[in-house]
Design a protein around this motif. Sequence first.
Motif, PDB file in Angstrom:
ATOM      1  N   PHE A  51       6.777 -22.064   5.268  1.00 58.19           N
ATOM      2  CA  PHE A  51       5.925 -23.219   5.521  1.00 58.19           C
ATOM      3  C   PHE A  51       5.854 -23.553   6.999  1.00 58.19           C
ATOM      4  CE2 PHE A  51       5.451 -24.168   1.088  1.00 58.19           C
ATOM      5  CZ  PHE A  51       4.152 -24.642   1.095  1.00 58.19           C
ATOM      6  N   SER A  92       2.274 -23.559   9.196  1.00 59.78           N
ATOM      7  CA  SER A  92       1.701 -24.702   9.908  1.00 59.78           C
ATOM      8  C   SER A  92       1.486 -24.435  11.398  1.00 59.78           C
ATOM      9  CB  SER A  92       2.574 -25.941   9.704  1.00 59.78           C
ATOM     10  OG  SER A  92       3.880 -25.663  10.075  1.00 59.78           O
ATOM     11  N   LEU A  93       1.768 -23.232  11.863  1.00 64.75           N
ATOM     12  CA  LEU A  93       1.535 -22.964  13.283  1.00 64.75           C
ATOM     13  C   LEU A  93       0.094 -22.492  13.482  1.00 64.75           C
ATOM     14  CD1 LEU A  93       4.804 -20.976  14.004  1.00 64.75           C
ATOM     15  CD2 LEU A  93       4.396 -23.398  14.323  1.00 64.75           C
ATOM     16  N   PRO A  94      -0.641 -23.155  14.381  1.00 60.55           N
ATOM     17  CA  PRO A  94      -2.034 -22.741  14.581  1.00 60.55           C
ATOM     18  C   PRO A  94      -2.140 -21.337  15.177  1.00 60.55           C
ATOM     19  CG  PRO A  94      -1.414 -24.521  16.071  1.00 60.55           C
ATOM     20  CD  PRO A  94      -0.279 -24.325  15.163  1.00 60.55           C
ATOM     21  N   PHE A 122      -4.298 -19.859  17.181  1.00 58.18           N
ATOM     22  CA  PHE A 122      -4.600 -19.620  18.587  1.00 58.18           C
ATOM     23  C   PHE A 122      -3.385 -19.857  19.473  1.00 58.18           C
ATOM     24  CE2 PHE A 122      -5.124 -24.140  19.286  1.00 58.18           C
ATOM     25  CZ  PHE A 122      -5.627 -24.597  18.077  1.00 58.18           C
ATOM     26  N   TRP A 123      -2.515 -20.761  19.018  1.00 58.18           N
ATOM     27  CA  TRP A 123      -1.302 -21.010  19.798  1.00 58.18           C
ATOM     28  C   TRP A 123      -0.364 -19.818  19.718  1.00 58.18           C
ATOM     29  CZ3 TRP A 123       3.698 -23.555  18.124  1.00 58.18           C
ATOM     30  CH2 TRP A 123       4.496 -23.856  19.231  1.00 58.18           C
ATOM     31  N   LEU A 154      -1.581 -16.902  21.670  1.00 59.08           N
ATOM     32  CA  LEU A 154      -1.352 -17.157  23.097  1.00 59.08           C
ATOM     33  C   LEU A 154       0.093 -16.848  23.474  1.00 59.08           C
ATOM     34  CD1 LEU A 154      -2.924 -18.482  25.428  1.00 59.08           C
ATOM     35  CD2 LEU A 154      -1.953 -20.643  24.734  1.00 59.08           C
ATOM     36  N   LEU A 155       1.034 -17.363  22.663  1.00 60.99           N
ATOM     37  CA  LEU A 155       2.453 -17.158  22.966  1.00 60.99           C
ATOM     38  C   LEU A 155       2.820 -15.679  22.858  1.00 60.99           C
ATOM     39  CD1 LEU A 155       4.218 -20.198  21.272  1.00 60.99           C
ATOM     40  CD2 LEU A 155       3.600 -19.886  23.645  1.00 60.99           C
ATOM     41  N   LEU A 167       0.885 -13.091  23.294  1.00 62.59           N
ATOM     42  CA  LEU A 167       0.341 -12.400  24.464  1.00 62.59           C
ATOM     43  C   LEU A 167       1.191 -12.679  25.698  1.00 62.59           C
ATOM     44  CD1 LEU A 167      -3.520 -12.807  24.226  1.00 62.59           C
ATOM     45  CD2 LEU A 167      -2.205 -10.702  24.204  1.00 62.59           C
ATOM     46  N   MET A 168       1.552 -13.941  25.848  1.00 61.30           N
ATOM     47  CA  MET A 168       2.275 -14.336  27.046  1.00 61.30           C
ATOM     48  C   MET A 168       3.646 -13.679  27.119  1.00 61.30           C
ATOM     49  SD  MET A 168       2.822 -18.172  28.311  1.00 61.30           S
ATOM     50  CE  MET A 168       1.433 -18.421  29.361  1.00 61.30           C
ATOM     51  N   PHE A 169       4.356 -13.681  25.980  1.00 65.93           N
ATOM     52  CA  PHE A 169       5.734 -13.211  26.039  1.00 65.93           C
ATOM     53  C   PHE A 169       5.871 -11.712  25.761  1.00 65.93           C
ATOM     54  CE2 PHE A 169       6.514 -17.755  25.353  1.00 65.93           C
ATOM     55  CZ  PHE A 169       7.336 -17.972  26.435  1.00 65.93           C
ATOM     56  N   GLY A 216     -13.881 -14.954   8.081  1.00 67.60           N
ATOM     57  CA  GLY A 216     -14.242 -16.139   8.856  1.00 67.60           C
ATOM     58  C   GLY A 216     -13.156 -16.502   9.843  1.00 67.60           C
ATOM     59  N   VAL A 223     -12.764 -15.163  13.845  1.00 67.69           N
ATOM     60  CA  VAL A 223     -13.482 -15.527  15.068  1.00 67.69           C
ATOM     61  C   VAL A 223     -12.505 -15.822  16.195  1.00 67.69           C
ATOM     62  CG1 VAL A 223     -15.036 -17.176  16.142  1.00 67.69           C
ATOM     63  CG2 VAL A 223     -15.452 -16.453  13.817  1.00 67.69           C
ATOM     64  N   ILE A 224     -11.511 -16.658  15.902  1.00 63.71           N
ATOM     65  CA  ILE A 224     -10.554 -17.040  16.932  1.00 63.71           C
ATOM     66  C   ILE A 224      -9.718 -15.839  17.357  1.00 63.71           C
ATOM     67  CG2 ILE A 224      -8.457 -18.378  17.293  1.00 63.71           C
ATOM     68  CD1 ILE A 224      -9.704 -20.653  15.837  1.00 63.71           C
ATOM     69  N   ILE A 251      -9.708 -13.983  21.050  1.00 60.45           N
ATOM     70  CA  ILE A 251      -8.522 -13.995  21.907  1.00 60.45           C
ATOM     71  C   ILE A 251      -8.125 -12.572  22.288  1.00 60.45           C
ATOM     72  CG2 ILE A 251      -6.062 -14.520  22.004  1.00 60.45           C
ATOM     73  CD1 ILE A 251      -6.570 -16.944  20.353  1.00 60.45           C
TER      74      ILE A 251
END
Lengths: 279, 333
Positions: free
Chosen positions: B144, B148-150, B152-153, B156-157, B159-161, B268, B271-272, B276
């Motif tokens: 759970f 609940s983690l979006p 796109f976030w 991003l993380l 990719l960054m790490f 659907g 897209v995001i 990214i």
Amino acid sequence: MNIRLVSLPNPRQKSAASITACLILLCSLFILNAMIDETGLGTDLGRRYLAPGHGSILGTDWLGRDMFTRITKGLCMSFHIGIMSAIGSSLIAVIMGLAAAVFGKKVDAIVALLIDAFLSVPHIVLLILVSFTLGGGFKGIVIAVCVSHWSRLARIIRAEILQLKGSDYIMMSYRLGRSRRWIMAHHMLPHVSSQFLIGLILMFPHAILHAAGLSFLGFGMTPDRPCIGVLLSESMRHISTGYWWLALFPGAALVALVKIFDVIGENASRMLNPRTKQE
Amino acid sequence: MKRYILKRLFLLVPTLIGITLITYMIVRFTPGDYTSLRLDMQMGLKTTAASKEILDQERRLYGLDKPWYIGYMDWLGKFCTLDFGTSRKDGRPVSERIGDALPITLALNLITMLIVYVISIPLGIAASVKKDSLFDRVSSLALFILYSLPTFWIALLLLMFLSSGEYLNLFPLGGITSDTMTGAGFFPLAGDAAWHLVLPVITLTYGSFAFLSRYTRANMLEVINQQYITTARSKGLSEPRVIMVHAFRNSLIPLITLMATLLPGLLGGSVIVESIFSIPGMGMLAFEAILARDIPVIMAIEAISALLTLGGILIADLSYALVDPRIRLETKI
């Protein structure tokens, strides 16, 4: 010996307690927001890219703006977007559901068609389209979320009302000569009001997340006002520079806000649902 | 059965017309159409008489001078003959552009679905067998949190790490193949593509575990309480046999139908993720088309995804009847 001196809280009390805790958290966010002044939002090129803890709680971004201030303001913005669009889309859902039930078969067929149509397009594409058409911004996001999110709740409410229409007490009311409108106002609306409330609260997390996603893609809020989606999309530009705090904290704050509403919604539905109410 | 399918197929038509009509109206009422946008960019002039003339000419060419309902009827007529028109952006037929993008998105989503099912069904069964155990509770909590983690976030993380080079440089930043790989053999190419897909697939999968495994768990629990499970146990069958053969097969029914409803959802949701990770799939195509106000492409994508969703729901209902002989569809309408 197994005597309990203090009785354990029952599920209802537990639910009430967690709702209260969440509300307190929300209130503290607003108090925090009111306490912080706007100075942190101003650019200060002398303080660029400060890591968290070095003179700023959550660090600063590439213009020297304080991330803690921006995140707090951004969360409040997300909250406003969430509340407006959740109310909007649940209102549409109730109106559609009631209209389908009250105004006869033709209206019902049209509403059913609309519900199916809106359920069958991917949310995000519709969101982008509508928000883009309206030129983005607060208004664009709110209307886009309203337009794309009402259908699921409308389906639930319509089903509920269709079921209600066949029930004995509604039939009886007809026989007693009550008008449709009277029955709708006095028998049907109260019946779906708890569905409406739960639907509204549970719409919140969706609305907030989708609004942030929209802003992240560049179709939502403009960069001049802090908003979680904007913060995250800005940090996307700094992906290979190692400024991790620009990405980590806004997202974590967003998750926390969404989680708070999830908990409130779940507990509220447990308390309002007739099946689990008495536990 | 045949009558039921025909009736359902017939009901698809008004829904499809409804959704494409709404989309067309939204697209047409978007301020600034494709031609004026391109002229602005090319010439940097806006209201001179010459540019206005060119604008009108181009508008006529693309049918933007007609009222929206005629434009919509035109589109609908062409759509019925499977003519999606040509993309305004590069003049290629829309069907060709979709033909390029669709396999990529489909591959991505099929891999995603496979992984989601392979991981979350065993998790769900294990959780139902050991109901309320520590494992049940910990796995449900963990899933759970993931849920609940979006996306796109997390993208991003990741990719960054993992791929930015600042911390770890394990995966490529985006795209589906490396430029250096042209001309390489099949296996190096496939390996390279797989390498590029790791992060997008993680992003697409992690959120779906919770739903599916909880769903499996709930279904299993319902089946386990049935009398025939007690009978199977009292016959002296081994516990794995009871669970896997008698219980699991009966809890499969809702899972099969879920598959049909998941496919368009994954399409659907991409897209995001696609924008990214810059994957040139359907999501990216939709994203770019909306930005450029490329009406034929937007309409084709909307119509196809609506068709997929409605088809998915129909398949779900039909497969219900196929796997569960107790359900008679004729009575359901």
